[in-house]
Design an enzyme around this catalytic site. Structure first.
Site, short mmCIF file in Angstrom:
data_model
loop_
_atom_site.label_atom_id
_atom_site.label_comp_id
_atom_site.label_asym_id
_atom_site.label_seq_id
_atom_site.Cartn_x
_atom_site.Cartn_y
_atom_site.Cartn_z
N HIS A 1 21.67 35.14 15.14
CA HIS A 1 21.13 35.04 13.78
C HIS A 1 22.10 35.57 12.72
O HIS A 1 22.39 34.91 11.73
CB HIS A 1 19.85 35.87 13.63
CG HIS A 1 18.73 35.51 14.54
ND1 HIS A 1 17.93 34.42 14.33
CD2 HIS A 1 18.25 36.12 15.66
CE1 HIS A 1 16.99 34.37 15.27
NE2 HIS A 1 17.17 35.38 16.09
C1 BDR Z 1 16.74 39.34 12.76
O1 BDR Z 1 15.99 40.39 13.38
C2 BDR Z 1 16.84 41.26 14.09
O2 BDR Z 1 16.33 41.55 15.35
C3 BDR Z 1 18.17 40.55 14.22
O3 BDR Z 1 19.24 41.49 14.20
C4 BDR Z 1 18.21 39.63 13.03
O4 BDR Z 1 18.78 40.26 11.91
C5 BDR Z 1 16.27 38.00 13.32
O5 BDR Z 1 14.94 37.76 12.97
#
Ligand code: BDR
Ligand code: CA
Length: 316
Positions: free
Chosen positions: A245
């Site tokens: 992500h």
């Molecule tokens: C986001 O949530 C976190 O767990 C990850 O680092 C990312 O920034 C994804 O929804």
């Protein structure tokens, strides 16, 4: 690419670490500061993880600790749940103790104040790259409104036009502090939003992780760091790899062709019985033409993975 001065506001975090690996390898991205928030874990841990990863990568930027909790909602509980399951109990895939203890001290300034200091001194406009809950960024905007003109852009991982991963249509970074997100989305600073619509397609397979490990010791560490993350995505979502992500805003800064952007009007649902923290997206209203916000709706997985492999090779 043109040179950019950036601040990365992170909750390191496994995919935050991959984003840092990407940014640290790009000679045209000048990292002015790393500011840390709670999110994947408590802020003391995410700060220490950020220091460790920065030192592993040779990123010579001050690191500041920031928000310990959301603006309105109660503090998060990190004793269990999805955060530790995905990112490991230590926030670094349970391999963080392989890295040396940080040598450089944490900044005496809190995250919003370090943001203000580096933005004030920066030779050019600064881009804020945010990959955690937006509490620090909101606190900066509320505390230092006169510096908003010097922020070129906020490129953030968060939200979703469709779907969610925290609750019904709610993504974690926005859902953990909806009020902070509202402050950010109501600001006049241009925003590029990398939400689940684009990020979920950018996963790294086991084979690609092995290829990354062969590039350098940094690549090898990241491969292992990603293991619980890959396992959880496989078990819970039957996904073909670990979803990167947080790399998307950085990948886009390096190569804008990695994502497809669409103009959108976004506001944050602050009440919703089902969807407090949803990024409500309007693609069709009369206001869309005037919006200062773009959202990534698609990403080129292969290009972005290739950028990571190249970045891993940079750390010889
Ligand atoms: C986001 O949530 C976190 O767990 C990850 O680092 C990312 O920034 C994804 O929804
Ligand atoms: Ca994150």
């Amino acid at each position: 690419m043109t040179e950019k001065y950036i601040i990365m506001d992170v909750d390191t975090g496994v995919d935050d670490s991959m984003a840092l690996m990407l940014a640290g390898a790009c000679k045209d991205l000048h990292i002015l500061a790393l500011t840390c928030t709670y999110g994947n874990n408590e802020v003391e841990k995410t700060t220490r993880n950020t220091q460790k990863i920065a030192e592993l990568l040779g990123i010579d930027a001050p690191v500041a600790m920031g928000a310990v909790r959301p603006m309105i909602d109660p503090p998060m509980d990190f004793s269990g749940g999805l955060g530790p399951m995905i990112h490991g109990l230590d926030g670094l895939g349970n391999v963080g103790d392989r890295l040396q203890e940080p040598v450089h001290p944490v900044s005496e300034l809190k995250a919003p104040d370090l943001m203000a200091e580096v933005i004030r001194k920066a030779p050019e406009m600064v881009t804020i790259v945010a990959t955690g809950p937006l509490t620090n960024v909101a606190a900066f905007l509320l505390s230092w409104p006169e510096l908003a003109d010097k922020v070129e852009l906020i490129a953030l991982m968060g939200g979703a036009a469709y779907g969610g991963n925290l609750a019904f249509t709610v993504e974690a970074n926005i859902g953990h502090d909806p009020e902070a997100a509202a402050v950010v989305f109501h600001s006049s600073i241009p925003k590029v939003v990398f939400g689940l619509d684009a990020t979920m397609g950018v996963y790294i397979t086991d084979e690609e992780r092995v290829a990354m490990a062969e590039k350098s010791a940094v690549g090898a560490f990241m491969k292992d760091c990603l293991q619980p993350y890959a396992d959880t995505y496989r078990q819970l979502a039957n996904w073909p790899g670990a979803v990167l992500h947080d790399s998307l805003p950085v990948a886009w800064l390096i190569d804008p062709d990695t994502v497809t952007l669409k103009p959108v009007v976004i506001d944050i649902e602050l009440n919703g019985r089902l969807n407090r923290g949803a990024t409500v997206c309007d693609f069709n209203s009369n206001h869309t033409a005037d919006t200062n916000t773009l959202i990534a709706m698609q990403a080129d997985r292969e290009k972005i993975i290739a950028l990571h492999l190249e970045a891993a090779g940079h750390y010889q």
